[in-house]
Structures are given as structure tokens and as C-alpha cells.
Scaffold this motif. Structure first.
Motif, PDB file in Angstrom:
ATOM      1  N   CYS A 182       0.851  -1.187   0.000  1.00  0.00           N
ATOM      2  CA  CYS A 182       0.000   0.000   0.000  1.00  0.00           C
ATOM      3  C   CYS A 182       0.888   1.238   0.000  1.00  0.00           C
ATOM      4  O   CYS A 182       1.882   1.300   0.734  1.00  0.00           O
ATOM      5  N   VAL A 183       0.541   2.216  -0.793  1.00  0.00           N
ATOM      6  CA  VAL A 183       1.333   3.432  -0.918  1.00  0.00           C
ATOM      7  C   VAL A 183       0.643   4.572  -0.168  1.00  0.00           C
ATOM      8  O   VAL A 183      -0.514   4.898  -0.444  1.00  0.00           O
ATOM      9  N   ASP A 184       1.352   5.148   0.798  1.00  0.00           N
ATOM     10  CA  ASP A 184       0.882   6.305   1.569  1.00  0.00           C
ATOM     11  C   ASP A 184      -0.514   6.111   2.174  1.00  0.00           C
ATOM     12  O   ASP A 184      -1.403   6.964   2.024  1.00  0.00           O
ATOM     13  N   PRO A 188      -0.615   2.397   7.849  1.00  0.00           N
ATOM     14  CA  PRO A 188      -0.031   1.270   7.126  1.00  0.00           C
ATOM     15  C   PRO A 188      -0.322  -0.075   7.752  1.00  0.00           C
ATOM     16  O   PRO A 188      -0.208  -1.111   7.086  1.00  0.00           O
ATOM     17  N   TYR A 193      -7.251   3.616   4.472  1.00  0.00           N
ATOM     18  CA  TYR A 193      -7.256   4.898   3.762  1.00  0.00           C
ATOM     19  C   TYR A 193      -8.466   5.720   4.193  1.00  0.00           C
ATOM     20  O   TYR A 193      -9.544   5.162   4.463  1.00  0.00           O
ATOM     21  N   SER A 197     -10.420   9.330  -0.338  1.00  0.00           N
ATOM     22  CA  SER A 197      -9.043   9.596  -0.750  1.00  0.00           C
ATOM     23  C   SER A 197      -8.639   8.600  -1.838  1.00  0.00           C
ATOM     24  O   SER A 197      -9.292   7.575  -2.049  1.00  0.00           O
TER      25      SER A 197
END
Length: 218
Positions: A182-184, A188, A193, A197
């Protein structure tokens, strides 16, 4: 007839007392015949300003009940003492999460009457609260700017404390290869999220395995 001047007052001032059944705004000075008996009644509760409550406590050097049977035997002061309470609303935005007020859980916005100057504990939950499968509420801040989920507040006037939460969704990535990441994410740990977003994921391609290598196709 010999008369004496009697002063009837309240703390705080400008509250209502009935004298022999007649509503009287304090402070008031009244001439009564010596030896006459009169019934004083401290009206309780009273709400002169909005969201503020005055609750009778006691008569100075008198009974702790609102009614006072007074016999005039000379000039005197009869004082009714009140404690001040404020309406304070505690809730969550959006609605759904649980908030603890003085250790008691509440799941809907609730109005409290707090004594002036009294301390109270509020707790919005230190960890995200579930809102269904793969969805949760993460505490953000209080409406007055406070950032700690748990806090102590003092009743200084009418008001509201709203715990503001961010709705989050969990992204699940299903792949036997490619080490998906997962990115940003907002969190985490579990790939969470914020709602609305953009969620991004990356995989390794080509991916080397014992039986060859795999390349992402779609």
C-alpha cells in the motif's frame, strides 16, 4: 402595629422567590408586622439565561428545603443560595462512534447539566472504532481544537464538545506474487485509507519465483 423591615435575597441575585405565594424578584425589602408568620419559597430550578440552570441548595442559617416558614421578630435577611449549572452537549461527528463522559459510554449526542467549576473527563477512544466490515472511525480532534482523545474539561459556561472523526476504509490486495504494498495509507497497519481519498498500491513486476518469473498483466 410595630413593623420590621425584612430583606429577601438570593445568591446569585435577581432570582425568583415567592413570598406568601406572590412571585418576588430578589433582592426585595418588605415591611412585616412583628410576630407575623410568612412562607418563603425558593423557586427551583430557574433558567434566567439560556442553557443556564440555578438549583436551590439551602437557606443561609435556615432549612435545606426550598420552603421556609419565617416568623418576624425584628429586622432580618433571608438568603436563598443556589448553585449554577450549565448545559453542555457532548457528541461525535459523524455520529456513530462511542464517547465516554465521566467513564460512562454514550453512542448519541447527549446534553449534560454540569455544576459551575466542576471537572469532567471526556474520552473519544484512543484507537479507531469499528463501523462495519472493513470500515472504521479514526479520532481526529475535538471541535475546540483539542488533539488528545482523552481530556479533562471544567464547566465554565454553556457549550459543546464534539469529537471529530475520519471515516476510513480498508484496502485488501489479493495477489500470490509481486509483494503488493500500500502506498501512503493513513495507517499502514492494515492498509487503511481515509474515505474519498485516492488509494494506491504497487507490486513488483517482473517477480522472480522458484518456477520462473511472473509479470503483471492487469
Amino acid at each position: 402595629a410595630l413593623q420590621s423591615q425584612v430583606t429577601i435575597q438570593t445568591t446569585p441575585i435577581d432570582l425568583q422567590v415567592t413570598v406568601d405565594g406572590a412571585p418576588t424578584t430578589t433582592p426585595a425589602s418588605i415591611w412585616f408586622d412583628e410576630g407575623s408568620a410568612h412562607t418563603l419559597l425558593a423557586v427551583t430550578p430557574q433558567t434566567p439565561p439560556p442553557d443556564t440552570l440555578y438549583v436551590f441548595v439551602t437557606w443561609t442559617n435556615g432549612p435545606t428545603t426550598p420552603q421556609y416558614a419565617a416568623v418576624v421578630s425584628g429586622p432580618a435577611i433571608y438568603e436563598a443560595n443556589y448553585r449554577v449549572q450549565f448545559r453542555v452537549s457532548v457528541g461525535a461527528s459523524p455520529s456513530g462512534p462511542t464517547i465516554w463522559g465521566d467513564g460512562i459510554p454514550y453512542t448519541t449526542a447527549t446534553d449534560f447539566w454540569w455544576d459551575e467549576g466542576s471537572p469532567h473527563t471526556l474520552d473519544a477512544g484512543g484507537i479507531p472504532q469499528p463501523a462495519g466490515t472493513g470500515t472504521r472511525y479514526a479520532f481526529d480532534r475535538w471541535s475546540d481544537g483539542g488533539t488528545g482523545a482523552s481530556r479533562t474539561v471544567t464547566a465554565a459556561g454553556p457549550g459543546a464538545f464534539t469529537a471529530e472523526y475520519t471515516l476510513q476504509h480498508q484496502l485488501t490486495i489479493d495477489s500470490a506474487f509481486g509483494n503488493p504494498v500500500c502506498v501512503d495509507p493513513a495507517d499502514p497497519d492494515g492498509c487503511w485509507y481515509d474515505a474519498d481519498s485516492n488509494a494506491r498500491v504497487s507490486v513488483t513486476s517482473p517477480f522472480l519465483a522458484a518456477d520462473g518469473r511472473y509479470v503483471l498483466t492487469d
